[in-house]
Design a protein around this motif. Sequence first.
Motif, PDB file in Angstrom:
ATOM      1  N   THR A  68     -42.168 -71.435 -24.355  1.00  0.00           N
ATOM      2  CA  THR A  68     -42.247 -71.596 -22.902  1.00  0.00           C
ATOM      3  C   THR A  68     -42.010 -70.295 -22.155  1.00  0.00           C
ATOM      4  O   THR A  68     -42.729 -69.987 -21.204  1.00  0.00           O
ATOM      5  CB  THR A  68     -41.242 -72.660 -22.423  1.00  0.00           C
ATOM      6  OG1 THR A  68     -41.506 -73.877 -23.123  1.00  0.00           O
ATOM      7  CG2 THR A  68     -41.350 -72.899 -20.933  1.00  0.00           C
ATOM      8  N   ARG A  69     -41.022 -69.528 -22.564  1.00  0.00           N
ATOM      9  CA  ARG A  69     -40.710 -68.285 -21.846  1.00  0.00           C
ATOM     10  C   ARG A  69     -41.858 -67.288 -21.963  1.00  0.00           C
ATOM     11  O   ARG A  69     -42.238 -66.646 -20.987  1.00  0.00           O
ATOM     12  CB  ARG A  69     -39.408 -67.686 -22.363  1.00  0.00           C
ATOM     13  CG  ARG A  69     -38.214 -68.604 -22.074  1.00  0.00           C
ATOM     14  CD  ARG A  69     -36.911 -68.043 -22.580  1.00  0.00           C
ATOM     15  NE  ARG A  69     -36.576 -66.889 -21.768  1.00  0.00           N
ATOM     16  CZ  ARG A  69     -35.980 -65.808 -22.247  1.00  0.00           C
ATOM     17  NH1 ARG A  69     -35.621 -65.742 -23.508  1.00  0.00           N
ATOM     18  NH2 ARG A  69     -35.707 -64.803 -21.448  1.00  0.00           N
ATOM     19  N   LEU A  70     -42.416 -67.145 -23.147  1.00  0.00           N
ATOM     20  CA  LEU A  70     -43.551 -66.242 -23.354  1.00  0.00           C
ATOM     21  C   LEU A  70     -44.781 -66.735 -22.582  1.00  0.00           C
ATOM     22  O   LEU A  70     -45.451 -65.959 -21.899  1.00  0.00           O
ATOM     23  CB  LEU A  70     -43.865 -66.123 -24.847  1.00  0.00           C
ATOM     24  CG  LEU A  70     -44.999 -65.194 -25.239  1.00  0.00           C
ATOM     25  CD1 LEU A  70     -44.714 -63.762 -24.805  1.00  0.00           C
ATOM     26  CD2 LEU A  70     -45.218 -65.250 -26.748  1.00  0.00           C
ATOM     27  N   SER A  71     -45.050 -68.025 -22.672  1.00  0.00           N
ATOM     28  CA  SER A  71     -46.184 -68.602 -21.951  1.00  0.00           C
ATOM     29  C   SER A  71     -46.012 -68.468 -20.445  1.00  0.00           C
ATOM     30  O   SER A  71     -46.977 -68.208 -19.721  1.00  0.00           O
ATOM     31  CB  SER A  71     -46.350 -70.081 -22.318  1.00  0.00           C
ATOM     32  OG  SER A  71     -46.569 -70.223 -23.691  1.00  0.00           O
ATOM     33  N   ALA A  72     -44.782 -68.629 -19.967  1.00  0.00           N
ATOM     34  CA  ALA A  72     -44.517 -68.486 -18.539  1.00  0.00           C
ATOM     35  C   ALA A  72     -44.753 -67.049 -18.088  1.00  0.00           C
ATOM     36  O   ALA A  72     -45.251 -66.812 -16.984  1.00  0.00           O
ATOM     37  CB  ALA A  72     -43.093 -68.927 -18.215  1.00  0.00           C
ATOM     38  N   ALA A  73     -44.411 -66.073 -18.938  1.00  0.00           N
ATOM     39  CA  ALA A  73     -44.664 -64.671 -18.592  1.00  0.00           C
ATOM     40  C   ALA A  73     -46.161 -64.421 -18.454  1.00  0.00           C
ATOM     41  O   ALA A  73     -46.608 -63.763 -17.502  1.00  0.00           O
ATOM     42  CB  ALA A  73     -44.064 -63.743 -19.650  1.00  0.00           C
ATOM     43  N   VAL A  74     -46.956 -64.958 -19.365  1.00  0.00           N
ATOM     44  CA  VAL A  74     -48.410 -64.823 -19.300  1.00  0.00           C
ATOM     45  C   VAL A  74     -48.940 -65.527 -18.049  1.00  0.00           C
ATOM     46  O   VAL A  74     -49.802 -65.016 -17.332  1.00  0.00           O
ATOM     47  CB  VAL A  74     -49.066 -65.392 -20.580  1.00  0.00           C
ATOM     48  CG1 VAL A  74     -50.571 -65.489 -20.446  1.00  0.00           C
ATOM     49  CG2 VAL A  74     -48.679 -64.550 -21.790  1.00  0.00           C
ATOM     50  N   THR A 114     -39.117 -69.090 -12.952  1.00  0.00           N
ATOM     51  CA  THR A 114     -37.996 -69.967 -13.275  1.00  0.00           C
ATOM     52  C   THR A 114     -38.033 -70.357 -14.749  1.00  0.00           C
ATOM     53  O   THR A 114     -37.027 -70.282 -15.457  1.00  0.00           O
ATOM     54  CB  THR A 114     -38.021 -71.229 -12.386  1.00  0.00           C
ATOM     55  OG1 THR A 114     -37.928 -70.833 -11.023  1.00  0.00           O
ATOM     56  CG2 THR A 114     -36.881 -72.171 -12.732  1.00  0.00           C
ATOM     57  N   LEU A 115     -39.218 -70.753 -15.226  1.00  0.00           N
ATOM     58  CA  LEU A 115     -39.347 -71.138 -16.635  1.00  0.00           C
ATOM     59  C   LEU A 115     -39.165 -69.948 -17.566  1.00  0.00           C
ATOM     60  O   LEU A 115     -38.659 -70.095 -18.675  1.00  0.00           O
ATOM     61  CB  LEU A 115     -40.704 -71.808 -16.870  1.00  0.00           C
ATOM     62  CG  LEU A 115     -40.825 -73.199 -16.243  1.00  0.00           C
ATOM     63  CD1 LEU A 115     -42.268 -73.683 -16.284  1.00  0.00           C
ATOM     64  CD2 LEU A 115     -39.896 -74.183 -16.931  1.00  0.00           C
TER      65      LEU A 115
END
Length: 132
Positions: A68-74, A114-115
Motif C-alpha cells: 500500500t505505501r509503495l502503491s500510494a507513492a506511485v 495519508t496511505l
Amino acid sequence: MNKNTDLGLLILRIAVAGLMLLHGIAKIGNTSFIEGMLTEKGLPSFLSYGVYITEIVAPLLIIAGFRTRLSAAVFVFGALFAMFLAHSAQLFLINQNGGWELELLGLYISGGLTLFFTGGGKMAISSTNQWD
C-alpha cells in the motif's frame, strides 16, 4: 466507542483508489490527449502509458492492500504529474462555488499521502512488509 483505525484505512483505500480507478478505466485505449500534452511540453509521448500504472495498477494494489505505501507513492506521483501537466493553469483558481478548482486532485493527493504514511492497515492482503 472504540476506534477502528484498520476499518478507517480500508474505507480510505476503497474510496480514494476506487474513484481514481474509474478515471484510469476511462482512459484505456484513449491516451492520445495525454500524448499530445506530453509532446507539447517536450516530453516523450510513451510516458502517456504511465497513466495505466498510476490510475489502474496502483489503485488496484491500494484497494487490495498489497504494498500500500509503495502503491500510494506511485498514485501520488501520478496525481501530481496530472496536476502539473494538465491542470497547472487551474492551480490557484477558485471555482464558481467557492471551492478550489483542483479539489478532487487535492483529495487524491492527500488521501494517497495519508496511505503512504500510515500503510493499509490490518485489513489488507499484506501488512507486514515495510511497504505495506
